[in-house]
Write a protein that holds these residues in place. Structure first.
Motif, PDB file in Angstrom:
ATOM      1  N   GLU B   6       0.780  -1.236   0.000  1.00  9.63           N
ATOM      2  CA  GLU B   6       0.000   0.000   0.000  1.00  9.63           C
ATOM      3  C   GLU B   6       0.815   1.293   0.000  1.00  9.63           C
ATOM      4  O   GLU B   6       0.250   2.389   0.050  1.00  9.63           O
ATOM      5  CB  GLU B   6      -0.911   0.018   1.242  1.00  9.63           C
ATOM      6  N   SER B 197      -5.795  -1.257   8.023  1.00  6.94           N
ATOM      7  CA  SER B 197      -5.314  -0.353   9.074  1.00  6.94           C
ATOM      8  C   SER B 197      -6.436   0.524   9.644  1.00  6.94           C
ATOM      9  O   SER B 197      -6.299   1.073  10.737  1.00  6.94           O
ATOM     10  CB  SER B 197      -4.163   0.511   8.568  1.00  6.94           C
ATOM     11  N   ASN B 198      -7.560   0.592   8.945  1.00 12.42           N
ATOM     12  CA  ASN B 198      -8.692   1.357   9.470  1.00 12.42           C
ATOM     13  C   ASN B 198      -9.179   0.816  10.820  1.00 12.42           C
ATOM     14  O   ASN B 198      -9.712   1.559  11.635  1.00 12.42           O
ATOM     15  CB  ASN B 198      -9.840   1.328   8.460  1.00 12.42           C
ATOM     16  N   SER B 200      -7.696   0.127  13.434  1.00 10.85           N
ATOM     17  CA  SER B 200      -7.004   0.649  14.619  1.00 10.85           C
ATOM     18  C   SER B 200      -7.034   2.170  14.721  1.00 10.85           C
ATOM     19  O   SER B 200      -6.459   2.750  15.653  1.00 10.85           O
ATOM     20  CB  SER B 200      -5.540   0.194  14.576  1.00 10.85           C
ATOM     21  N   ARG B 206      -1.022   1.406  16.987  1.00 12.80           N
ATOM     22  CA  ARG B 206      -1.913   0.845  15.961  1.00 12.80           C
ATOM     23  C   ARG B 206      -1.357  -0.421  15.326  1.00 12.80           C
ATOM     24  O   ARG B 206      -2.110  -1.335  14.992  1.00 12.80           O
ATOM     25  CB  ARG B 206      -2.173   1.898  14.870  1.00 12.80           C
ATOM     26  N   PHE B 207      -0.034  -0.464  15.161  1.00 11.19           N
ATOM     27  CA  PHE B 207       0.595  -1.630  14.523  1.00 11.19           C
ATOM     28  C   PHE B 207       0.160  -2.932  15.191  1.00 11.19           C
ATOM     29  O   PHE B 207      -0.016  -3.958  14.541  1.00 11.19           O
ATOM     30  CB  PHE B 207       2.125  -1.490  14.584  1.00 11.19           C
ATOM     31  N   ASN B 210      -3.412  -3.873  14.292  1.00 12.74           N
ATOM     32  CA  ASN B 210      -3.401  -4.350  12.903  1.00 12.74           C
ATOM     33  C   ASN B 210      -2.871  -5.788  12.828  1.00 12.74           C
ATOM     34  O   ASN B 210      -3.398  -6.622  12.093  1.00 12.74           O
ATOM     35  CB  ASN B 210      -2.525  -3.440  12.030  1.00 12.74           C
ATOM     36  N   GLN B 211      -1.830  -6.063  13.618  1.00 12.56           N
ATOM     37  CA  GLN B 211      -1.251  -7.418  13.634  1.00 12.56           C
ATOM     38  C   GLN B 211      -2.271  -8.445  14.158  1.00 12.56           C
ATOM     39  O   GLN B 211      -2.454  -9.508  13.565  1.00 12.56           O
ATOM     40  CB  GLN B 211       0.001  -7.445  14.523  1.00 12.56           C
ATOM     41  N   ILE B 227      -1.692  -3.947   2.740  1.00 10.13           N
ATOM     42  CA  ILE B 227      -0.905  -3.611   3.935  1.00 10.13           C
ATOM     43  C   ILE B 227       0.451  -3.019   3.562  1.00 10.13           C
ATOM     44  O   ILE B 227       0.820  -2.957   2.398  1.00 10.13           O
ATOM     45  CB  ILE B 227      -0.656  -4.866   4.809  1.00 10.13           C
ATOM     46  N   ASP B 228       1.152  -2.619   4.610  1.00  8.03           N
ATOM     47  CA  ASP B 228       2.548  -2.202   4.463  1.00  8.03           C
ATOM     48  C   ASP B 228       3.418  -3.457   4.522  1.00  8.03           C
ATOM     49  O   ASP B 228       3.650  -3.999   5.608  1.00  8.03           O
ATOM     50  CB  ASP B 228       2.917  -1.250   5.607  1.00  8.03           C
ATOM     51  N   ASP B 231       6.398  -3.928   7.009  1.00  4.47           N
ATOM     52  CA  ASP B 231       6.194  -4.204   8.430  1.00  4.47           C
ATOM     53  C   ASP B 231       6.585  -5.672   8.641  1.00  4.47           C
ATOM     54  O   ASP B 231       5.806  -6.590   8.415  1.00  4.47           O
ATOM     55  CB  ASP B 231       4.722  -3.961   8.789  1.00  4.47           C
TER      56      ASP B 231
END
Lengths: 264, 264
Positions: B6, B197-198, B200, B206-207, B210-211, B227-228, B231
């Motif tokens: 993303e 990611s929305n 969180s 937030r990471f 998301n995890q 996603i990123d 990460d």
């Protein structure tokens, strides 16, 4: 999530050495650290002492309870060791564990009766460990029914579906998760727990598989686990998973942990 | 898991600046890094350029495809921008995204027809974003049916249930997971993805949320995520989750990642 801290286990080398050397300070420090990390029960296991387990388990209970307030999980299949440890334990302990194996069941069930103790109940019978999720459900149901008939409050029961390593058979992962969901759907009032590190046996970077498994298992209804509470990443994921599953109203615990710098 | 990277999104400050300054090196480096991290589609978004989105999107496609082999995800609700970007894109792209909103659907569906393009399909209709898991299922089903009738191969469709922040309503977490499971059970051949990611938004660390969410969502049947991919912890958890869910035969990918030192 109800966390049972697994670290004071004599089958671990460092613990056996500490018990051998009566290193009270080391063991008490480990108990305090687990309590501070948010453990609900602190497991104590003296199983490495085949001939004098009772003496060592009683000693562990005495020493650990000198420094922590949380109740202990008395970890032994030996009725005599459990009975003596229960006598000395202040407050109501957890018994780890009973199973459907006839001899074990008949000797341990009487200890539970009227004690109010919590109990880990293993999905294991005289036929050994069940294979499929359905087999686990059958053994688990029989065990729940038997405990219920014997007057044990089912809200004190922590059913352990028994996790097998995914390195042995890939399907053991989905089977364990399916079993957890089936037990959850029984709505019998029981808790579901497991000693989860077995899932990753035989593979590298085990911590990572354990982390993924605990999140997946919580997603299917597991509400307790026997783990290393000093694994900060795992504890962080448990805290976050409780938020996603809407089991942490207003994310209060999550925000508290974040403010305390505990989330990694 | 099909990973849509993303990072090359003009709504992110650093990306907007790089596009403004025609910093090809920066953007190409980010594309290569995402490809190396195991991304299946590299998303490109020029939405920050309201008046000349088409020009910038076409430029991004050209520059990014100079350095990567993986196909791109052309990220825009603008049919003109998508059409021009598709013309210049080498190979078969992903279109991000279509929805059940009448105007958007009618303009974007013709671009998909006979193109073989993959497409992200948002569970959004003229009535806006659905609330409950059941509402999502209804909108999603209509969208799938419509795409099917219009000759789109459903195995090219990536349904996005649209994730809302758990900070707004605690139940949004379970609702999103329930929606994913319902879509999975349709067995229509579609993929399920989301821009996760929305979930969180509005919470610290937030990471971590998301995890936890990606693992839980995979457990319910999600097979793609936007996603990123840089990460590393999230990518490690995805790799481990595939093992637990028995979607990585003999843990081959997991062991390969472990040997490469990619698992943290």
């Amino acid at each position: 999530m109800i966390i049972i801290g697994e670290l004071i286990n004599s089958t671990r080398k460092a613990i056996k050495k500490a018990i051998d050397e009566q290193d009270v300070e080391y063991l008490q420090d480990l108990a305090v650290k687990q309590e501070e990390a948010g453990t609900d029960y602190i497991d104590v296991n003296a199983g490495a002492y085949v001939y004098d387990e009772t003496k060592h388990l009683v000693w562990l209970v005495e020493k650990v309870q000198e420094v922590v307030k949380k109740p202990l999980s008395l970890d032994s299949p030996n009725p005599k060791a459990l009975e003596e440890a229960m006598k000395i334990h202040k407050g109501v302990p957890m018994i780890n564990s009973i199973s459907l194996e006839t001899d074990r069941y008949n000797k341990i069930a009487p200890l539970l009766k009227d004690s109010g103790a919590q109990v880990v109940a293993l999905c294991m019978s005289d036929e050994g460990m069940p294979e499929s999720a359905e087999d686990r459900l059958e053994v688990g149901k029989k065990l729940i029914d038997k405990l219920d008939k014997d007057g044990i409050d089912l809200t004190n029961v922590y059913l352990d579906p028994l996790i097998k390593p995914v390195s042995v058979e890939g399907k053991y992962g989905p089977q364990a998760l399916d079993a957890i969901e089936m037990f959850k759907k029984l709505e019998s009032g029981i808790h579901i727990t497991c000693g989860l590190s077995n899932i990753s046996f035989g593979l590298p970077n085990r911590f990572l598989l354990n982390q993924a498994f605990i999140v997946l298992a919580m997603g299917r209804g597991m509400d307790s686990a026997i783990i290393d509470p000093l694994d900060k990443k795992m504890m962080s994921l448990v805290t976050a998973t409780n938020v996603i599953l809407d089991m942490d109203p207003y994310a209060m615990n999550y925000l508290k942990a974040a403010r305390a710098g505990k989330l990694i």
